[in-house]
Design a protein around this motif. Structure first.
Motif, PDB file in Angstrom:
ATOM      1  N   TRP A 148       0.838  -1.193   0.000  1.00 17.35           N
ATOM      2  CA  TRP A 148       0.000   0.000   0.000  1.00 17.35           C
ATOM      3  C   TRP A 148       0.876   1.247   0.000  1.00 17.35           C
ATOM      4  N   SER A 149       0.351   2.332  -0.545  1.00 16.52           N
ATOM      5  CA  SER A 149       1.026   3.632  -0.501  1.00 16.52           C
ATOM      6  C   SER A 149       0.093   4.630   0.156  1.00 16.52           C
ATOM      7  N   PRO A 150       0.613   5.464   1.048  1.00 17.35           N
ATOM      8  CA  PRO A 150      -0.246   6.453   1.703  1.00 17.35           C
ATOM      9  C   PRO A 150      -0.651   7.565   0.728  1.00 17.35           C
ATOM     10  N   ASP A 151      -1.763   8.208   1.038  1.00 19.77           N
ATOM     11  CA  ASP A 151      -2.201   9.356   0.237  1.00 19.77           C
ATOM     12  C   ASP A 151      -1.342  10.580   0.533  1.00 19.77           C
ATOM     13  N   GLU A 152      -0.862  10.663   1.762  1.00 20.40           N
ATOM     14  CA  GLU A 152       0.049  11.750   2.151  1.00 20.40           C
ATOM     15  C   GLU A 152       1.183  11.153   2.977  1.00 20.40           C
ATOM     16  N   PHE A 153       2.377  11.705   2.787  1.00 26.02           N
ATOM     17  CA  PHE A 153       3.536  11.267   3.551  1.00 26.02           C
ATOM     18  C   PHE A 153       4.283  12.506   4.020  1.00 26.02           C
ATOM     19  N   ASP A 167      -9.796   6.177   2.785  1.00 22.16           N
ATOM     20  CA  ASP A 167     -10.586   5.118   2.169  1.00 22.16           C
ATOM     21  C   ASP A 167     -11.557   5.718   1.143  1.00 22.16           C
ATOM     22  N   LYS A 168     -12.441   4.898   0.602  1.00 20.39           N
ATOM     23  CA  LYS A 168     -13.372   5.342  -0.443  1.00 20.39           C
ATOM     24  C   LYS A 168     -14.314   6.437   0.036  1.00 20.39           C
ATOM     25  N   GLU A 169     -14.646   6.403   1.327  1.00 20.35           N
ATOM     26  CA  GLU A 169     -15.545   7.424   1.894  1.00 20.35           C
ATOM     27  C   GLU A 169     -14.767   8.637   2.412  1.00 20.35           C
ATOM     28  N   ASN A 170     -13.482   8.700   2.102  1.00 20.14           N
ATOM     29  CA  ASN A 170     -12.586   9.786   2.504  1.00 20.14           C
ATOM     30  C   ASN A 170     -12.299   9.810   4.010  1.00 20.14           C
ATOM     31  N   ASN A 171     -12.567   8.694   4.711  1.00 20.97           N
ATOM     32  CA  ASN A 171     -12.161   8.579   6.110  1.00 20.97           C
ATOM     33  C   ASN A 171     -10.648   8.438   6.140  1.00 20.97           C
ATOM     34  N   GLN A 172     -10.012   9.088   7.105  1.00 17.41           N
ATOM     35  CA  GLN A 172      -8.558   9.073   7.186  1.00 17.41           C
ATOM     36  C   GLN A 172      -8.055   8.173   8.309  1.00 17.41           C
TER      37      GLN A 172
END
Length: 194
Positions: A148-153, A167-172
């Motif tokens: 997996w790769s994070p959306d932000e690093f 995730d798909k619902e934009n939960n972080q």
């Protein structure tokens, strides 16, 4: 670099060398030798999976997510410790022959070379078996790294890293990896382990 023959001749007479830093002697191949295991129930709670699992507490899913989050965060870094963590998660063990430094001297006879090689192979098998047991006992025997790769690093030099997964619902899900100081700065309860 040697300039001229005299420094090289003097170096040839040396019988003791003192190094001022560890990096001079290491091979740049760190490895994980111990993991302080967090119970699966705690991982389930840490990842707040209770609100999504609707009563189903499949702790293997929580453990899988946990290790894949860690892998994704550490894979973004070039730090030697991060690389060791990623190798551990992927099940890659550094080449033990290089780490053990066991090779026959060209002046030894064949029998002594064979004994040294057999000892190194035996030690390598023992080390790799210990590594495999450590990994399997922490991740489960059927764990598969998903890369997996994070959306932000966000790296924090000298302290640690923060990785954010959506995730798909934009939960972080925020993953923070670092030293005690970094954890304390971010109000994460962390204990020192010796």
């Amino acid at each position: 670099l040697f300039k001229g023959g005299e420094p090289l001749e003097i170096a040839g007479q040396t019988n003791c060398i003192i190094f001022d830093k560890t990096g001079t002697l290491t091979m740049g191949q760190m490895q994980i030798v111990n993991v302080i295991k967090v119970p699966d129930r705690s991982i389930h709670k840490i990842l707040k999976m209770d609100k999504f699992s609707k009563g189903n507490k499949d702790f293997r899913v929580a453990r899988n997510k946990f290790w894949n989050y860690i892998f994704g965060a550490e894979k973004q870094s070039e730090h030697l410790i991060a690389m060791a963590v990623c190798n551990f998660i992927e099940g890659k063990y550094p080449n033990s022959h290089n780490l053990l430094g066991v090779k026959g001297d060209q002046n030894e006879d064949k029998e002594e070379e064979d004994d040294a090689y057999e000892q190194s192979v035996s030690k390598e098998q023992s080390i790799s078996e210990t590594f495999r047991n450590l990994r399997d006992s922490n991740m489960g025997y059927n764990f598969e790294c998903q890369h997996w790769s994070p959306d932000e690093f966000i790296p924090h030099t000298g302290l640690g890293v923060t990785a954010i997964y959506k995730d798909k619902e934009n939960n972080q899900t925020k993953v923070m990896i670092g030293n005690i100081k970094y954890m304390n700065q971010n109000r994460v309860k962390a204990k020192k382990f010796a």
